[in-house]
Design an enzyme around this catalytic site. Structure first.
Site, short mmCIF file in Angstrom:
data_model
loop_
_atom_site.label_atom_id
_atom_site.label_comp_id
_atom_site.label_asym_id
_atom_site.label_seq_id
_atom_site.Cartn_x
_atom_site.Cartn_y
_atom_site.Cartn_z
N ASP A 162 0.87 -1.17 0.00
CA ASP A 162 0.00 0.00 0.00
C ASP A 162 0.91 1.23 0.00
O ASP A 162 2.14 1.13 0.07
CB ASP A 162 -0.98 -0.02 1.17
CG ASP A 162 -2.21 0.86 0.88
OD1 ASP A 162 -2.17 1.68 -0.07
OD2 ASP A 162 -3.22 0.73 1.59
N TRP A 163 0.29 2.36 -0.06
CA TRP A 163 0.98 3.65 -0.21
C TRP A 163 2.06 3.81 0.87
O TRP A 163 1.74 3.99 2.05
CB TRP A 163 -0.07 4.76 -0.10
CG TRP A 163 0.41 6.16 -0.22
CD1 TRP A 163 1.22 6.84 0.65
CD2 TRP A 163 0.09 7.07 -1.28
NE1 TRP A 163 1.42 8.11 0.21
CE2 TRP A 163 0.73 8.28 -0.97
CE3 TRP A 163 -0.69 7.00 -2.44
CZ2 TRP A 163 0.61 9.41 -1.79
CZ3 TRP A 163 -0.80 8.12 -3.24
CH2 TRP A 163 -0.16 9.30 -2.91
#
Ligand code: NOJ
Length: 723
Positions: free
Chosen positions: A262-263
């Site tokens: 994820d980010w």
């Protein structure tokens, strides 16, 4: 093994390999803490020198084609780009938020919604979609409840698989299918306190029983990619969890696609306190099983050196690069990198009439009728005047819901417009009433005046679009701001109140349950919101939605879900028994245990009667299938649809079992007075679970069968599983 990929790998420098694992956000929409600000010119350079594998949250047929051209004409190895995006519930034709769609219990319609999202996004260059989110959500405080299919693993699995089929179709290389990304592995929905990004800690039993099934179903449906979750699991940030990403995902489930972080979840391992620095985080992540680093810039920065120093093996890096290149190959990008950048389709497909009509259909299927005292609904299209009150009734931007940055704020049809369009002969007096994002009472007087001059009050309340979704956990899960104060003022007028409730979670609305004459949950319905709401308000559509999450009475009940355990001291009384009998039971001093509205609940303008529950045999062996029959009759005056739900309970197990487990459902349409016999069946596999020794299987004994129109109203019978 693909020759093309092997030959590329043989030619790649270490930097180029790391480049294929590096995935930054583009310059159009930033959906996380902005760590890197790059000018678009810099992106061009980075594509040219092979240090990025693609970009995400960009779109546009022309723009993406230009970038692909740089990649395949000006970079050394001519590797095409992944173009990613969060197309969560539609690209420009906005469908209802995922939780709302789940309320339709219409698996085909959900699949179709994903198919349309894929068609629109692939026209503008997107080939990799960060959806579906299949995290189970049982704590209404968690804002991302809005993005999933609710609280139930069985239902969530069916919905997740449908979304994968819709996005990916049967061939990823077709120009209108997109690679799906099942997210976020794993157990992200169980963040402590419902607080976004918070720690998760649970038993492996609960993980496997409740949280993993929807991810597994999505993988079985062919999901091309997986996104890791921000949380830690058993003390290890998931982005480096060998247990989840390798032992379970790859070994047990046989997943051979690509895993994206994820980010910035790779460098965030430093903040978690489980990595010394970004270099250590990169090493742990790639060795843990993360192939691609979204927004972290940790792989590109450190992997070449880590390999040179002998700290990460070339084999590990090649494995990750292969997964990325294989995805590009499956998407057909090597054969035609421009297939997803189609200016003609961009003009004709976005918000096409066909897509908007599907969004309209889905929107009305997603509405849930929670209360309809004295059959006040549906309303007549002529006669009594209506006061339509509330900023949410008029503000179309809010209808787009969370994750809607590709749609324009003015696109959706507001309730006001939809109602006027539907009932042009009716007097409709609109007043703003409250402000969604502050506590002003400035609009109260006008609203009260409008209400005084009208016969029926239709009040749109609930959450604005940004009050759910990512980074939108709430400690209070009731009506925000001063909406309740306004409602109380309006109540004094003693006029019928119809509440239209926007939300992306199980919102706590006890006052409305008590005081409103009718309640419609309209979540965030997307582009055609106003039309869908008007259809239901005026009876052109008979509501058929059922809650995919429990609606609590108050935040103190969270997490609350229908499939709980009985405990050793259950309490399901009504507080009328002597205190001495109930004192040492599992309950609150100041709140009931029961939900305000249970999972699976939703009314209709028809009345459905259940009778004649029958089972094919009272004892089954593991080789048999039990058949279950029930008669359902539409005892009302109008045709309607009912979601017939089938639950079981394993009465005694080597470990405690949920008091109810959904095992099937059927959505049936019945004409007025029509009766149908509905059939379900189950076998030993449906009765299996993780036993005390963690092996998967069934145990002999007694089971209860429960059938009804919600998780609470049920006919029951019992059977035995014998050897
Ligand atoms: C963070 C979110 O958790 C994830 O769901 C999303 O896909 C990425 N940001 C990219 O926007």
């Amino acid at each position: 093994m693909s020759e093309r990929i092997e030959s590329l790998l043989a030619q790649m420098t270490l930097e180029e390999k790391a480049g294929q694992l590096n995935f930054p956000v583009g310059d159009l929409f930033v959906t996380g803490p902005a760590m890197i600000t790059a000018e678009s010119a810099e992106f061009d350079d980075r594509i040219r020198n092979g240090t990025i594998t693609g970009l995400f949250n960009i779109h546009g047929a022309k723009y993406t084609a230009r970038l692909q051209r740089i990649a395949v004409e000006e970079s050394r190895l001519k590797i095409p780009l992944l173009i990613g995006a969060d197309v969560i519930h539609g690209f420009q034709t906005m469908f209802p938020i995922p939780l709302a769609e789940a309320a339709s219990w219409d698996i085909e319609a959900i699949e179709e919604s994903a198919r349309i999202a894929a068609r629109e996004s692939t026209a503008v260059g997107i080939n990799f979609n960060f959806a579906p989110m299949v995290d189970i959500a049982r704590d209404a405080r968690w804002g991302r409840s809005a993005e999933g299919a609710g609280e139930d693993p069985f239902y969530g699995s069916l919905v997740g698989a449908a979304r994968i089929r819709g996005f990916q179709g049967d061939d990823l290389s077709k120009p209108y299918t997109v690679a799906a990304c099942v997210k976020h592995i794993a157990a992200y929905g169980a963040a402590e306190g419902g607080r976004e990004y918070n720690t998760v800690d649970m038993s492996e039993r609960r993980l496997r029983e409740v949280y993993l099934p929807p991810y597994k179903a999505a993988i079985d449906a062919g999901a091309a990619t997986v996104m890791t979750s921000f949380n830690e699991f058993d003390g290890v940030p998931v982005t480096a969890s060998k247990f989840l990403l390798q032992d379970i995902l790859r070994e047990e489930w046989g997943f051979n696609g690509m895993v994206v972080s994820d980010w910035a979840s790779v460098p965030e391992m430093v903040i978690h306190g489980s990595a010394n620095d970004t270099c250590d985080a990169a090493k742990q992540a790639i060795e843990g099983g993360t192939d691609m680093d979204m927004m972290g810039e940790a792989f590109i920065e450190h992997i070449p050196q880590l390999v040179q120093d002998g700290k990460v093996s070339m084999e590990t890096v090649d494995h990750a690069v292969r997964n990325v290149l294989r995805l590009k190959e499956k998407l057909g990008l090597f054969d035609d990198p421009f297939r997803y950048s189609d200016e003609k389709r961009e003009k004709t497909e976005l918000r096409s009439r066909k897509h908007l009509s599907a969004a309209h259909d889905m929107a009305r299927k997603s509405i849930v009728l929670l209360k309809n005292q004295n059959q006040i609904l549906p309303l007549a299209k002529e006669g009594k005047s209506i006061a339509l009150i509330g900023q949410l009734a008029e503000n179309s931007a809010e209808m787009n819901g969370c994750w809607a940055y590709f749609a324009k704020p003015y696109h959706p049809i507001s309730f006001l417009t939809g109602i006027k369009e539907k009932a042009p002969a009716l007097t409709i007096n609109y007043a703003e009433g409250y402000h969604l994002y502050n506590e002003t009472t400035r609009y109260f007087d006008e609203a009260i005046e409008v209400a005084q001059n009208s016969d029926i009050l239709v009040v749109a309340v609930g959450e604005g679009a940004v009050m759910n979704g990512e980074a939108a956990s709430r400690a209070e899960i009731g009506l925000p701001g001063n909406q309740l104060s306004l409602l109380k003022e309006l109540k004094r007028l003693r006029k019928p109140i119809i509440a239209l409730v926007s939300c992306g979670r199980g919102i706590a609305i006890p006052w409305l349950a008590e005081n409103a004459d009718a309640i419609l949950v309209n979540w965030a319905l997307g582009s055609e919101a106003g039309r869908a709401v008007a259809d239901v308000l005026f009876g052109d559509y008979n509501p058929s939605g059922k809650l995919p999450v429990t609606f609590p009475r108050s935040v103190g009940q969270a997490p609350i879900y229908y499939g709980s355990r009985t405990t050793g001291r259950p309490y399901d009384g009504d507080y009328s028994e002597p205190k001495s009998e109930r004192i040492y039971t599992s309950k609150y001093r100041d709140e009931k245990n029961s939900p305000l509205f249970p999972f699976g609940f939703g009314l209709s303008y028809s009345t459905f009667r259940y009778s004649n529950l029958q089972i094919s045999q009272e004892q089954i062996t593991a080789e048999d299938r039990l058949r279950v029959f029930v008669d359902v009759e539409n005892a009302g005056e109008v045709a309607g649809e009912e979601v017939v739900q089938f639950y079981i309970r394993d009465m005694v197990g080597s470990v405690t079992r949920p008091v109810k487990e959904l095992k099937g459902f059927k959505k049936v349409k019945l004409q007025s007075r029509e009766k149908q016999t509905i059939e379900f069946s189950l076998g030993a596999n449906d009765l299996s679970f993780y036993r005390r020794d963690m092996t998967w299987g069934y145990e002999e004994g007694e089971f209860e069968v429960m059938i009804g129109g919600s998780s609470e109203s049920v006919l029951t019978t019992k059977f035995n599983l014998i050897s």
